[in-house]
Write an enzyme that holds these catalytic residues in place. Structure first.
Site, PDB file in Angstrom:
ATOM      1  N   HIS A 198       0.927  -1.063  -0.047  1.00  0.00           N
ATOM      2  CA  HIS A 198       0.135  -0.135   0.073  1.00  0.00           C
ATOM      3  C   HIS A 198       0.876   0.984  -0.140  1.00  0.00           C
ATOM      4  O   HIS A 198       0.495   2.103  -0.536  1.00  0.00           O
ATOM      5  CB  HIS A 198      -0.963  -0.052   1.156  1.00  0.00           C
ATOM      6  CG  HIS A 198      -1.830   1.175   1.209  1.00  0.00           C
ATOM      7  ND1 HIS A 198      -3.006   0.974   0.368  1.00  0.00           N
ATOM      8  CD2 HIS A 198      -2.249   2.226   1.851  1.00  0.00           C
ATOM      9  CE1 HIS A 198      -3.675   2.103   0.474  1.00  0.00           C
ATOM     10  NE2 HIS A 198      -3.394   2.695   1.642  1.00  0.00           N
ATOM     11  N   HIS A 229     -10.203   2.743  -1.045  1.00  0.00           N
ATOM     12  CA  HIS A 229     -10.351   2.384   0.114  1.00  0.00           C
ATOM     13  C   HIS A 229     -11.365   1.111   0.244  1.00  0.00           C
ATOM     14  O   HIS A 229     -12.157   1.207   0.830  1.00  0.00           O
ATOM     15  CB  HIS A 229     -11.081   3.633   0.763  1.00  0.00           C
ATOM     16  CG  HIS A 229     -10.309   3.965   2.011  1.00  0.00           C
ATOM     17  ND1 HIS A 229     -10.955   4.289   3.384  1.00  0.00           N
ATOM     18  CD2 HIS A 229      -9.006   4.120   2.377  1.00  0.00           C
ATOM     19  CE1 HIS A 229      -9.806   4.563   4.156  1.00  0.00           C
ATOM     20  NE2 HIS A 229      -8.823   4.510   3.830  1.00  0.00           N
ATOM     21  N   ASP A 279      -5.355  15.194   0.760  1.00  0.00           N
ATOM     22  CA  ASP A 279      -4.271  15.125  -0.514  1.00  0.00           C
ATOM     23  C   ASP A 279      -4.274  16.249  -1.047  1.00  0.00           C
ATOM     24  O   ASP A 279      -3.024  16.936  -1.721  1.00  0.00           O
ATOM     25  CB  ASP A 279      -4.441  13.791  -1.289  1.00  0.00           C
ATOM     26  CG  ASP A 279      -3.833  12.653  -0.576  1.00  0.00           C
ATOM     27  OD1 ASP A 279      -2.995  12.965   0.686  1.00  0.00           O
ATOM     28  OD2 ASP A 279      -4.160  11.661  -1.000  1.00  0.00           O
ATOM     29  N   SER A 309      -3.845  -0.838  -5.853  1.00  0.00           N
ATOM     30  CA  SER A 309      -4.550  -1.678  -4.976  1.00  0.00           C
ATOM     31  C   SER A 309      -4.444  -3.094  -5.175  1.00  0.00           C
ATOM     32  O   SER A 309      -5.433  -3.583  -6.158  1.00  0.00           O
ATOM     33  CB  SER A 309      -6.038  -1.157  -4.745  1.00  0.00           C
ATOM     34  OG  SER A 309      -6.623  -1.900  -3.869  1.00  0.00           O
TER      35      SER A 309
END
Length: 746
Positions: free
Chosen positions: A51, A98, A120, A542
């Site tokens: 990650h 997520h 961010d 991911s």
């Protein structure tokens, strides 16, 4: 080196329990010249997780095109992509996943995904002006899917609505492969003056380091590690790894940090996302070439008896690490006091590159910053990959074995009411799309969301897209289509595509067939981005979207694309405008049902190639359509995508509340003509007196144009057959998902 009580003794077995490979444990010992203590080992475990480190993907990510005339920062250089949009302004944008937290706790998992991606953006000094999302779940008839869908949508809506940023666009898909691994990808778009961008950097020995925002708790500890492993039956036991969000605190944090930037005293700033204090201190230090002394007992806590490694790894939300110019602390603190936001000086910048962490006067960890981070000492791997057996099986599909339907209208009704095609009103009505009053597509829909830039006669066009069924069938072609459809959406809205961000959702990278999908998708994405001159500004990988029961999800490289309308008068909408307008199809008509919703869901055949696609044709069609829009030749434009031509026509009809009368004009399969998903096609409408000019315009580019029929009345006619009132089709389309949910709940 002092050790804190209750820390386990560090062994290879303990390192493996934290997700580190034996060779990685050995490398840590080499870097430190000793065996790490448990706090240090925990820091490496999160920073070297997939990650945070991208250790299994970075070699291929570096092959993506990252240069372009509008870019102000290269991919990975800052928290988000930064694109010059002219007049002293830049657009800051990024998409991230997520997925794992949302699989376990959908409401908070999705909500904190939204919060994290907005942070961010505003840590760079940009004000978020739009949010988008891309969601994937199992089949809608599944109780688990309904639970996840409702939780995720409510989490996104509650957080975004409270934070005050409009959710302007998105996509929702339902497929079996996402049953245990939902995908929740969130995107944020912001605006900043080009000279006021803040970097995630630490510089200047003696400069104080502050933590700003919420108190630190035990939520999210080892969250990055949790996101770097397959979902299993035991994943629910890792519920503490899911963070808890507070959108009202984030709103205050946004306003406070943007005002603090105006003092000129901020050296650098970074959001505390994955890996918390560990990540922000190490990445900022490595980037600036300095170290830090951090006193963990000065970090405001909301739980008692937290030990140093928990404080370092906590992913509690709404927190920032800020480096301030020494001597100017009072000016920044005054801003934070005004906004009544919590802050605390927790350390200072030091010479060298060593990170020293203290607890009650004792040093509990000492780590070289560069050994922790991507681009420094984090491991980099190239995994083995091989073509999966299914690929050739899919390529061998013969559409001639599929019988054409006897009742075309019945098939159309089946497609229009399918969850992947039908209105997602159940979802988007929970989102505020109008806050900030910049959304130009609330009442005049375009293929992409068009967002006004305040004080300017220009707008941004933004969209997200990926048809994962295409990518599964052919990763290279499917990824090219994902980029191209984003560009097509922006083109149909009157904009020029300028850059992308991506969220690459795949299974376990240690599985050669999964890694083959990843490599080929990267290659396809690169080819399309080079063609459209849309460099990759950053994003997210991911992996591990996989479980023992269902295997990996479809490879899903979600593309978020930014386009610019230099003049808002160029905006084009998709709705039919006037009776008598002529409906034309620009682009090739192919005898193709491959990869279509019709083939997969109506005929039950998934084993087929991706739809026909020609990148050069795609580019030429888009260039010609954009020119026609800017020259004022068109009244509407809408791309042909999921569901095929009939769905495209119906969507434009419902948006304009005007029916249509069309007929098949090419000698191809009837189901292919109306429901095939061959690419590079755009439906346009033209005033009768401009048809000749439009046809001449496209003929100059040697582009095929097919006359389909006319906009007419409040009914639908196909191949001279009456298919009923437009209002009846709208009812079918608008209520399909609610009817499925109501049936399952009964």
């Amino acid at each position: 080196m002092s050790h804190v009580a209750k820390e386990p003794k560090v062994t290879l077995e303990v390192a493996e329990q934290l997700g580190l490979l034996p060779e990685e444990f050995a490398q840590i010992e080499t870097y430190l010249g000793r065996t790490p203590n448990y706090t240090e080992l925990s820091m490496y475990s999160v920073m070297w997780s997939e990650h945070c480190s991208y250790k299994n993907s970075i070699l291929w990510l570096k092959k993506l095109p990252k240069e372009g005339p509008h870019l102000l920062a290269e991919a990975g250089e800052e928290n988000a992509g930064l694109v010059d949009i002219g007049d002293g302004l830049a657009c800051c944008f990024k998409i991230e996943s997520h997925n794992h937290p949302s699989a376990i706790e959908p409401y908070q998992g999705a909500a904190t995904g939204v919060g994290g991606i907005h942070r961010d953006i505003f840590t760079m000094g940009a004000r978020p002006i739009a949010a988008l999302n891309s969601l994937r779940f199992g089949e809608l008839t599944s109780k688990k899917t309904q639970h996840l869908l409702k939780g995720v949508v409510k989490g996104i809506g509650d957080y975004g609505n409270s934070f005050g940023v409009p959710t302007v666009a998105g996509e929702v898909y339902f497929e079996d492969c996402y049953e245990h691994n939902p995908l929740v990808n969130a995107m944020s778009v912001g605006i900043v003056e080009t000279g006021k961008v803040v970097s995630a950097i630490s510089q200047g020995a003696g400069n104080p380091v502050y933590i700003v925002g919420s108190s630190t708790g035990k939520d999210g500890i080892h969250g990055a590690t949790f996101a770097s492993e397959d979902i299993s039956e035991d994943s629910s036991e890792k519920l503490p790894s899911v963070q808890v969000g507070d959108p009202f605190q984030e709103k205050i944090l946004l306003e406070a940090t943007l005002e603090a930037i105006q003092t000129g005293a901020i050296v650098g700033m970074q959001d505390m996302g994955a890996a918390g204090i560990t990540c922000s201190t190490s990445e900022m230090s490595e980037k600036g070439g300095f170290g830090m002394d951090i006193h963990l007992d000065k970090v405001p806590l909301r739980q008692q008896n937290m030990v140093p490694f928990e404080i370092l790894l906590s992913e509690s939300q709404e927190r920032m690490l800020v480096v301030i110019e020494k001597g100017q602390e009072a000016a920044v603190e005054k801003v934070f006091d005004k906004w009544d936001i919590q802050y605390a000086p927790i350390g200072e910048v030091t010479e060298g590159n060593t990170l020293n962490y203290f607890w009650q006067g004792n040093k509990v960890a000492e780590v070289p910053a560069d050994t922790l981070v991507l681009g420094g000492g984090a491991p980099v791997y190239e995994r083995a990959y091989e073509e999966p057996p299914y690929y050739q099986q899919y390529q061998a599909f013969d559409p001639g074995t599929v019988e054409e339907p006897a009742d075309l209208k019945a098939v159309a009704e089946q497609i229009v009411t399918a969850p992947n095609i039908a209105s997602k009103r159940f979802v988007y009505e929970q989102y505020d799309s109008m806050v900030q009053i910049n959304n130009r597509t609330t009442n005049a829909p375009s293929d992409a969301a068009v967002i006004r830039v305040q004080g300017q006669n220009k707008a941004l066009a933004v969209t997200v897209d990926c048809n994962a069924r295409y990518v599964h069938a052919d990763p290279k072609v499917g990824a090219m289509i994902a980029v191209s459809e984003c560009a097509r959406n922006i083109t149909c809205s009157g904009g020029l595509p300028v850059a992308i961000t991506n969220c690459l959702n795949f299974g376990n990278p240690y599985k050669p067939h999964v890694y083959w999908q990843f490599v080929n998708a990267i290659q396809g994405m690169s080819a399309a981005c080079l063609k459209f001159n849309t460099p990759v500004t950053g994003g997210n990988v991911s992996f591990y979207n996989q479980n023992l029961q269902g295997g990996p999800v479809y490879p899903t490289p979600t593309i978020g694309m930014l386009g610019v309308l230099s003049d808002t008068s160029h905006q084009m909408t998709l709705d039919f405008k006037s009776d008598g307008d002529v409906i034309l199809l620009v682009g090739p008509v192919t005898d193709d049902i491959n990869g279509s919703h019709y083939l997969a869901k109506v005929k039950g055949i998934v084993a087929a190639p991706a739809p026909s696609f020609d990148l050069e044709m795609e580019y030429k069609v888009q260039e010609a359509v954009r020119t026609a829009i800017h020259n004022g030749l068109l009244k509407s434009a809408h791309d042909v995508s999921d569901g095929g031509l009939f769905v495209t026509l119906l969507e434009s009809a419902m948006a304009g509340n005007r029916g249509f009368s069309v007929s098949q004009q090419k000698d191809v399969r009837t189901d292919a003509f109306w429901f095939g998903e061959g690419q590079s096609r755009i439906v346009i409408t033209v005033a009768p007196d401009k048809v000749e000019s439009v046809q001449r315009h496209f003929a100059e580019g040697n582009l095929p144009v097919t006359a389909l029929g006319t906009v007419s009345g409040d009914f639908v006619r196909v191949n001279n057959a009456d298919w009923g009132a437009l209002a009846d089709w709208r009812t079918l389309y608008d209520t399909a998902i609610e009817r499925i949910l109501a049936t399952q709940e009964a």
